[in-house]
Structure formats: C-alpha cells, structure tokens
Enzyme design. Structure first.
Site, PDB file in Angstrom:
ATOM      1  N   TYR A   1      82.912  44.750  15.078  1.00 44.18           N
ATOM      2  CA  TYR A   1      84.149  44.622  14.300  1.00 44.18           C
ATOM      3  C   TYR A   1      85.354  44.598  15.229  1.00 44.18           C
ATOM      4  O   TYR A   1      86.230  43.736  15.121  1.00 44.18           O
ATOM      5  CB  TYR A   1      84.263  45.791  13.315  1.00 44.18           C
ATOM      6  N   ALA A   2      85.404  45.537  16.163  1.00 49.27           N
ATOM      7  CA  ALA A   2      86.510  45.593  17.109  1.00 49.27           C
ATOM      8  C   ALA A   2      86.566  44.331  17.962  1.00 49.27           C
ATOM      9  O   ALA A   2      87.651  43.787  18.232  1.00 49.27           O
ATOM     10  CB  ALA A   2      86.366  46.820  17.998  1.00 49.27           C
TER      11      ALA A   2
END
Length: 414
Positions: free
Chosen positions: A230-231
C-alpha cells in the site's frame, strides 16, 4: 563505523531498487490493463465484462442533467469539483463540506465490497439529500471520465478514491495497483486532456514514511523505504504526480493523511472494530513492538482532515497546461495532514472502555510483519504555513463523537 556506513548504502540501494521495480511493474500492469480495457464491450446494462470493473449504467439525458445540476456552484465565485471516492469515509465528508459552502460537487465511486457497501450507500443517501449526485463507476473507465469532463468544466478534482488498508495488500495486491496506480494515471490523463485543466488534490498517505525512524515525519524526509505494498503504491503515485506536473503542467497537491477516524468511518480501522468487538464481548488484539514497545498513531479527527482538504483546494494554483500541452511551470506540493499528537493504542482502548462503559478483553501480541509500523507522527508546519491548517480535536473528544454516531447508526444500547 565504515561497516555500518557500507551497510546503510547497500540498504539504500536495495530499497531504491525495490521501489523503482514496484513502479515499473505497476506501470506495465497498467499498460496491459488499458489494452485489455479497450477491447472490452459493455452489455445492455452498462456492465463491463471484465471482473476488474463494477460500472453501473450511466448516460442518457436524465443522468446528464443530474450531473450538471450537482456540479453547478451556488455562484460564479465558487468551484465545480469532481470528488472521486465520494461514498468513502473522507470523500463523503469532503463532498458534504464543499456542497455546504456553495461549491458544485459531482461524486464518483465504484462501491466495491472491501468493506460493507451498505455503509457507502448510507453515505450516498445523505449526500443525495444535500444535493450531491454520486455516479457509480470505475476511475479506470476512460469513457466515463471523458463524458464527465465533456459535460462539466471542473475547476478542481479531489481524487480520494483508493484501495485502502495496509494488511489487505497481502491478500489482494492487484487491487492496489488497479486503484492506486492505474486509477491515478486515469485521473491524470483525463485532467491532462481537459481544457482548461483542473487543479488536482489527491490522497497520498502517511504510510509513505515507511520504516523512517526520524520523528516527527516531515515532507522533506526520505520516503524510499515502504513497509507495505500500500505504501509503495502511494509513493509511486507521488512520483507519477511529479511526472504529470513536469510534462503537462498539471497543478497537483498530494495529501498524506495520518490515521483518520470519526463518525461514518471505515470498519477496517482499529478504533471501529475495537468498538464493535468490545460491545459484543469479543476479545480484541492489541499489538506491541519489540521489548514491549507501545504502538502509537497520530490519530486525526475527520473534521480536521476536511479542513485540510478544503484548505489545500482553496490554495491550489491553476494548472498551466492547455489541451495536454504545458505552457509554463505548475504548482506541485505535498502536505502532511495529521494531529501532531501520537497516542498509544492502549490509550485508545482505555478511552473506548470509558465511553462504552465496557471492559475490553485484550490479547496482547507482537506486531506482525504485515506492513504495519510502530508509530506515526506528523510535522504539519508546512500545511500550517500555506493555508493555516490547525487541528483542534483531541482523541478523547473525537472518539466521543464517533461512539455517539456508532451507537445511533447500529442501534446499540451501551
């Protein structure tokens, strides 16, 4: 000393390689996806044959009229804003705030089932009552985006649609590439082609700070050590934003949100499912770091986040492109939107116990390697300087409002 320095250099090179490999792979998937999408045909119901899409029927005079009425601002001094992810947590609150002050607002949301879609439908209903029309569609649907930009001259795009959640990336990584990278490129492409081009404000994430140990996190800090997919997709988004700004003159502002919470929140967030499980008498899992270190988050109340979103929109300069061609340098910014007061998760649980008048059953476990980080802490001086961003809600006051909403919405007697 020399060995340590050499190790840090090797770590830096490896992390950069992983990061750029992520971007390259994501863009490759996007190209493949677009080529497949162009060969898809819509059936009579307007639904795409590909399983990646959940596009409801759109088009027709009534639909066009609804879009134009919703997009119409109260006066010429107000904006016309396309809000993606409008049925989401932050998106619904931002859409309502924009509409209240007189801006024209059109929402776009795919209503996926990452969490209970009925909550999104309830938000949609409330927005409809205030005059905000939400289109059910995919941000990767280029035909839909082209139609919207043909119908409305948007002054701004508030791009909040994204696949959220750190842990879910381990189960469904493709959804993150589809929404957070391919979807972002689709929005940029639509804005690039518009004439005049709108200014863009989009949701990045505090997760881009990844494994940083320097606190508080500042926008000038390194963000090349993501701790989760996600990051990595959000970091990739920031690099892609730089490219579209540089080549096409799009005015782009990225917002790094820090653990947003409040009424109408996301059920996958800890404060939300803690509340649910505590009321049901189920045990909750509280994680701790090495040597029993406490996990802490810079919890930021939704009303403060909304102020930050509107402030960044109001201070955004116009794009400098015309018909996809850059005519001069354009604004490119990224802001932290946090509360600047990290609170231990154990303290969060204590506050909930007091508000719910129920003692939590806790299982304390080591923090798993699933992308979660030990703490987050925002430096908000840049946002404060640029548009006066100043959060005013502490965790206890914010949770009190959330619990009140939760008990009412789910008809629970505490």
């Amino acid at each position: 000393m020399d060995k340590t320095f050499g190790h840090r250099n090797r770590h830096y090179s490896t992390s950069r390689l992983v990061f750029w490999s992520t971007i390259f792979g994501a863009l490759l998937m996007y190209i493949v996806f677009r080529s497949l999408r162009s060969s898809d045909s819509l059936d009579s119901s307007g639904s795409s044959s590909t399983p990646l899409h959940t596009t409801a029927k759109w088009g027709g005079k009534d639909w066009e009229q609804s879009v134009q009425i919703s997009a119409h601002p109260r006066s010429g001094s107000h904006n016309s804003v396309l809000v993606t992810g409008a049925a989401g947590f932050v998106g619904s609150h931002v859409s309502a705030a924009l509409k209240r002050r007189g801006d024209g607002v059109v929402g776009l949301d795919c209503f996926n089932n990452y969490y209970d879609p009925s909550l999104k439908r309830a938000r949609q209903k409330l927005l409809a009552e205030s005059g905000v029309f939400i289109i059910e569609g995919d941000i990767n649907d280029s035909e839909l985006l082209k139609k919207l930009f043909d119908l409305v001259t948007f002054t701004h795009v508030m791009h909040l649609a994204a696949q959220a959640g750190v842990r879910y990336a381990m189960k469904n990584p493709n959804s993150y590439v589809h929404s957070n990278i391919a979807g972002l490129v689709s929005i940029f492409e639509a804005c690039k082609a518009a004439n005049p081009q709108p200014a863009i404000i989009w949701a990045s994430s505090s997760s881009v700070y990844g494994l940083n140990t320097k606190v508080p996190f500042s926008e000038k800090d390194r963000t090349d050590n993501p701790a989760s997919l996600y990051a990595a997709t959000k970091k990739a988004g920031e690099e892609i934003a730089h490219t579209y700004n540089h080549i096409y003159g799009l005015s782009i502002t990225g917002l790094r949100f820090f653990t947003v919470y409040g009424p109408w929140g996301r059920p996958d967030m800890a404060y939300f499912f803690f509340t649910k499980d505590i009321l049901k008498g189920k045990p909750i899992t509280v994680y701790e770091g090495p040597a029993h270190a406490s996990v802490a988050r810079d919890f930021t109340f939704i009303d403060d986040i909304v102020k930050g979103c509107l402030g960044s929109l109001d201070s955004a300069e116009k794009s400098t492109g015309s018909g996809g061609k850059k005519t001069g340098p354009a604004q490119l910014r990224v802001f932290n939107l946090g509360n600047t007061s990290p609170v231990q998760v154990t303290r969060l649980v204590n506050i909930l116990e007091g508000l719910l008048k129920v003692k939590a059953k806790k299982n304390v476990l080591p923090l798993p390697r699933n992308g979660d980080v030990l703490y987050t802490h925002a430096n908000i001086s840049y946002a404060m300087k640029e548009f006066g961003y100043k959060p005013t809600t502490n965790l206890e006051a914010g949770l009190k409002k959330f619990v009140k909403w939760y008990l009412d919405y789910y008809s629970v007697t505490s």
